[in-house]
Design an enzyme around this catalytic site. Structure first.
Site: not given
Ligand code: SAH
Length: 384
Positions: A110, A124, A131, A135, A138, A186, A218, A242, A317, A360
């Site tokens: 996506e 984005c 991935c 986390c 996510c 990813g 990122s 985080h 989110n 995100c």
């Molecule tokens: N793997 C890389 C690139 C992904 S960026 C990274 O971790 O930076 C995606 C961003 O969205 C990251 O900052 C991630 O922590 C954030 N994110 C992931 N899940 C989320 C959620 N449910 N709500 C808000 N932000 C989230």
């Protein structure tokens, strides 16, 4: 009388034409050489194609008027300039757009275009399908890795967005797609070679022409690759932080068990050219009762000491089955105030595209879903 066909005598079917769209300049040059263009001309031909394909958005070799007609015809027979198939496209009530791109059958990723009120807009992009990081907040992290995207596939996401929002040639005024963020699916630093090659192509002034300072990568914290990212790409750095304590970060961003906060911050401090004009963006997802106390805001300020930084506070989110809730609005504002008083910009990110699952952490793809189904089938097969 029945005639027996000897299939073994048939010539092999001609190989399917291959797309040159999104290839880097060195890859285009190598392709021209392999095609039989004399080595002395291959570089020039590659540059011509790069300009037509990536600057003008051209999808037909016959339009490349500065390329000899014979060569244009030959190229049209063996290559094309198409993008991968768009498997799905959704537009949010807030103007956010999401594309699901089918790179090959079963490999889908996506990209999300987030237009801003200030007439800028970020795309984005995904660097992997699925991935490996896990986390806990996510959605992508709950899926397994399908594979790394190639540099060409990463660039194709931008070509598709430009086609769809009608922003060719790249030099047009008032472009809305002004920035690229590697914040899709990813972990870009687990695919650094392809990400670096893609950034060369994206930032090429005679091509897509989005400058390196408008490209942000990122990472969840692949510490040893962070200084290398800066040296190889000149891109802006974002860190998905985080949590400000190792025990909590070990839990919600598990790569922290491998590279703890101290190791991570040593790597961040070694990022080239850090200064007031080049700040690191820290992303901090606000999880109710998990990481959102004022004590944590104060610890965050301490942790950042000496690092030119901006902190994006991201309201969590939710996704179906997610184990967290978003912090209350007052809590997020109070947290932001502490960070802001310490001299750091701390914008609270308005969630965009939540209705189409483009925000995100909400990205996932059909192909990943399929592999989850495969996993279940495998589990069932094993149980039998
Ligand atoms: N793997 C890389 C690139 C992904 S960026 C990274 O971790 O930076 C995606 C961003 O969205 C990251 O900052 C991630 O922590 C954030 N994110 C992931 N899940 C989320 C959620 N449910 N709500 C808000 N932000 C989230």
């Amino acid at each position: 009388m029945k005639v027996e066909l000897d299939l073994s005598k048939r010539p092999d079917a001609a190989p399917a034409p291959k797309s040159l769209a999104g290839l880097s300049l060195p890859a285009l040059k190598a392709e021209m050489e392999a095609f039989g263009v004399p080595p002395k001309q291959a570089g020039m031909r590659a540059k011509q194609i790069r300009r037509w394909a990536h600057h003008m958005g051209c999808q037909d070799f016959m339009e490349m008027t500065d390329v000899a007609k014979d060569l244009r015809e030959q190229l049209s027979e063996s290559y094309h300039l198409e993008r991968p198939e768009i498997a799905d496209h959704q537009v949010s009530v807030d103007g956010t757009q999401k594309w699901l791109t089918r790179f090959q059958p079963g490999v889908e990723g996506e990209s999300v275009f987030i237009p801003d009120v200030s007439k800028t807009g970020a795309l984005c992009v995904s660097s992997q399908v699925g991935c490996t990081l896990n986390c806990t907040f996510c959605h992508t992290g709950t899926q397994k890795l399908v594979r790394n995207l190639t540099a060409q596939e990463i660039v194709a996401q931008i070509l598709i967005a430009r086609d769809e929002i009608g922003e060719w040639p790249a030099s047009m005024e008032n472009r809305r797609l002004t920035n690229i963020v590697f914040m899709g699916m990813g972990e870009p630093l687990y695919n650094l070679d392809n990400v670096a090659e893609a950034i060369d192509t994206i930032s090429d002034g005679d091509g897509i022409a989005i400058g390196r300072r408008r490209i942000t990568v990122s990472t969840a914290g692949v510490a040893p690759k962070i200084p290398e990212l800066g040296a190889r790409t000149g891109a802006m750095l974002a860190i998905s932080l985080h949590a400000v304590r190792d025990d909590l970060r070990d839990e919600i961003v598990p790569i922290n068990r491998k590279y703890d906060l101290q190791t991570l911050f040593e790597a961040i401090r070694a990022y080239p050219e850090l200064g007031n004009s080049r700040r690191v963006t820290f992303e901090y997802v606000m999880l109710k009762g998990v990481n959102d106390s004022l004590a944590e805001a104060r610890d965050l300020v301490k942790l950042l000491r000496g690092v030119p930084a901006k902190i994006n506070l991201i309201p969590f989110n939710p996704w179906p089955g997610s184990p967290y809730e978003c912090s209350d609005w007052e809590t997020i504002e109070a947290f932001a105030k502490v960070v802001n008083r310490a001299g750091y910009a701390s914008p609270i990110r308005t969630p965009r595209g939540r209705d189409i699952f483009a925000a995100c952490g909400q990205l996932r793809s059909e192909s990943v879903k399929k592999s989850a189904a495969e996993k279940r089938r495998e589990a069932l097969a094993q149980a039998e």
